[in-house]
Design a protein around this motif. Structure first.
Motif, PDB file in Angstrom:
ATOM      1  N   GLU A   1       0.836  -1.193   0.000  1.00 40.02           N
ATOM      2  CA  GLU A   1       0.000   0.000   0.000  1.00 40.02           C
ATOM      3  C   GLU A   1       0.872   1.244   0.000  1.00 40.02           C
ATOM      4  OE1 GLU A   1      -2.837   0.030   3.113  1.00 40.02           O
ATOM      5  OE2 GLU A   1      -3.712  -1.904   2.583  1.00 40.02           O
TER       6      GLU A   1
ATOM      7  N   ASN B   1      -4.276   1.138 -15.790  1.00 39.80           N
ATOM      8  CA  ASN B   1      -4.911  -0.154 -15.470  1.00 39.80           C
ATOM      9  C   ASN B   1      -4.402  -1.297 -16.356  1.00 39.80           C
ATOM     10  OD1 ASN B   1      -6.665   0.372 -13.250  1.00 39.80           O
ATOM     11  ND2 ASN B   1      -8.000   1.532 -14.635  1.00 39.80           N
TER      12      ASN B   1
ATOM     13  N   GLU C   1      -0.359  -1.472 -13.414  1.00 40.59           N
ATOM     14  CA  GLU C   1       0.023  -0.070 -13.507  1.00 40.59           C
ATOM     15  C   GLU C   1      -1.221   0.767 -13.203  1.00 40.59           C
ATOM     16  OE1 GLU C   1       1.720   0.681 -17.320  1.00 40.59           O
ATOM     17  OE2 GLU C   1       3.693  -0.095 -16.752  1.00 40.59           O
ATOM     18  N   THR C   2      -1.114   1.597 -12.196  1.00 42.59           N
ATOM     19  CA  THR C   2      -2.272   2.339 -11.717  1.00 42.59           C
ATOM     20  C   THR C   2      -2.808   3.337 -12.741  1.00 42.59           C
ATOM     21  OG1 THR C   2      -1.477   2.137  -9.439  1.00 42.59           O
ATOM     22  CG2 THR C   2      -3.087   3.870  -9.873  1.00 42.59           C
ATOM     23  N   GLN C   3      -1.930   4.030 -13.450  1.00 42.46           N
ATOM     24  CA  GLN C   3      -2.356   5.094 -14.352  1.00 42.46           C
ATOM     25  C   GLN C   3      -3.225   4.597 -15.502  1.00 42.46           C
ATOM     26  OE1 GLN C   3       0.845   7.426 -15.958  1.00 42.46           O
ATOM     27  NE2 GLN C   3      -0.496   8.956 -16.861  1.00 42.46           N
TER      28      GLN C   3
ATOM     29  N   GLN D   1      -4.863  -4.385  -6.706  1.00 41.53           N
ATOM     30  CA  GLN D   1      -6.231  -4.136  -6.275  1.00 41.53           C
ATOM     31  C   GLN D   1      -7.045  -5.416  -6.079  1.00 41.53           C
ATOM     32  OE1 GLN D   1      -8.656  -2.734  -9.951  1.00 41.53           O
ATOM     33  NE2 GLN D   1      -6.582  -1.908 -10.242  1.00 41.53           N
TER      34      GLN D   1
ATOM     35  N   GLU E   1       2.603   4.562  -5.570  1.00 41.91           N
ATOM     36  CA  GLU E   1       1.859   5.459  -6.452  1.00 41.91           C
ATOM     37  C   GLU E   1       1.859   5.006  -7.909  1.00 41.91           C
ATOM     38  OE1 GLU E   1       3.396   9.369  -5.894  1.00 41.91           O
ATOM     39  OE2 GLU E   1       2.786   9.482  -3.781  1.00 41.91           O
ATOM     40  N   LYS E   2       2.724   4.058  -8.253  1.00 42.00           N
ATOM     41  CA  LYS E   2       2.855   3.617  -9.655  1.00 42.00           C
ATOM     42  C   LYS E   2       2.132   2.295  -9.924  1.00 42.00           C
ATOM     43  CE  LYS E   2       4.609   3.877 -13.845  1.00 42.00           C
ATOM     44  NZ  LYS E   2       6.074   3.832 -14.092  1.00 42.00           N
ATOM     45  N   TYR E   3       2.146   1.404  -8.941  1.00 41.19           N
ATOM     46  CA  TYR E   3       1.582   0.064  -9.136  1.00 41.19           C
ATOM     47  C   TYR E   3       0.628  -0.301  -8.002  1.00 41.19           C
ATOM     48  CZ  TYR E   3       5.714  -0.092 -12.160  1.00 41.19           C
ATOM     49  OH  TYR E   3       6.669   0.196 -13.104  1.00 41.19           O
ATOM     50  N   ASN E   4      -0.226  -1.308  -8.269  1.00 42.05           N
ATOM     51  CA  ASN E   4      -1.135  -1.796  -7.240  1.00 42.05           C
ATOM     52  C   ASN E   4      -1.499  -3.258  -7.478  1.00 42.05           C
ATOM     53  OD1 ASN E   4      -4.049  -2.101  -8.500  1.00 42.05           O
ATOM     54  ND2 ASN E   4      -3.206  -0.206  -9.358  1.00 42.05           N
TER      55      ASN E   4
END
Length: 199
Positions: free
Chosen positions: A153, A173, A169-171, A161, A156-159
């Motif tokens: 957690e 998906n 990649e968060t930006q 979910q 800011e770049k990866y998750n």
């Protein structure tokens, strides 16, 4: 009298030989032990260039700030690796082909994991710290035993979910890394071409 002296001399020589043998069989100081351990690693300006050890549980020296290209490549006898907190990057193919490597903890300061970093390792789980901002292609490709992938957690770049057992990649998906227990979230819009472990 002469017989007694001969016996005493013989006994003294035997004792001296035993002492010399024992002293020769063990390191004479902690510095010698340290030197032997340091010879396992080729380090240049903080970059670990090559591992020359016999495997097992490996503890990388604290002075290392980067793990170089193919530093451990092909070392099948490594079971676990402790990476020091000062390391900020893991190079191309750093651990590729380390099929016996089952456990590694990536410390919080690591920012870059390059292509093929852990290709074909024996890892069963991996956690990506919140500090990682760049990951190359196939970082955990061909890791057939990999069952769990988690992004910490705060990254800011990866998750990961919904506990999906994947790296997204968060930006945009985009799913960039997975394992045999990956569940693709409905929010994912793109699956990378280098996904080889899903299913």
């Amino acid at each position: 009298m002469r017989m007694v002296l001969k016996k005493k001399l013989s006994a003294g020589l035997c004792l001296l030989l035993m002492v010399c043998t024992v002293l020769g069989a063990v390191p004479r100081s902690g510095m010698e032990v340290q030197a032997a351990e340091e010879n396992e690693f080729e380090i240049e300006n903080g970059v670990l260039k090559k591992y020359n050890g016999s495997g097992g549980e490996v503890i990388i020296p604290d002075g290392v700030t980067s793990i170089g290209e193919e530093a451990f490549a092909g070392c099948k006898t490594i079971k676990s690796v402790v990476i020091p907190k000062n390391v900020t990057s893991i190079g191309w193919g750093a651990f590729q082909g380390c099929s016996g490597l089952e456990n590694v903890t990536i410390p919080e300061n690591v920012e870059i994991i390059e292509d093929y970093a852990f290709w074909s390792c024996g890892l069963t789980s991996i956690e990506i710290p919140s500090s990682v901002t760049s990951m190359g292609s196939y970082p955990f490709g061909a890791c057939a035993s990999l069952e769990s992938i988690k992004v910490a957690e705060g990254n800011e770049k990866y998750n990961s979910q919904g506990n999906c057992n994947a790296i997204i990649e968060t930006q945009n998906n985009k799913l960039i890394a997975g394992c045999k227990n990956t569940i693709i979230p409905s929010s994912v819009t793109t699956i990378g071409n280098d996904i080889v472990n899903i299913g």
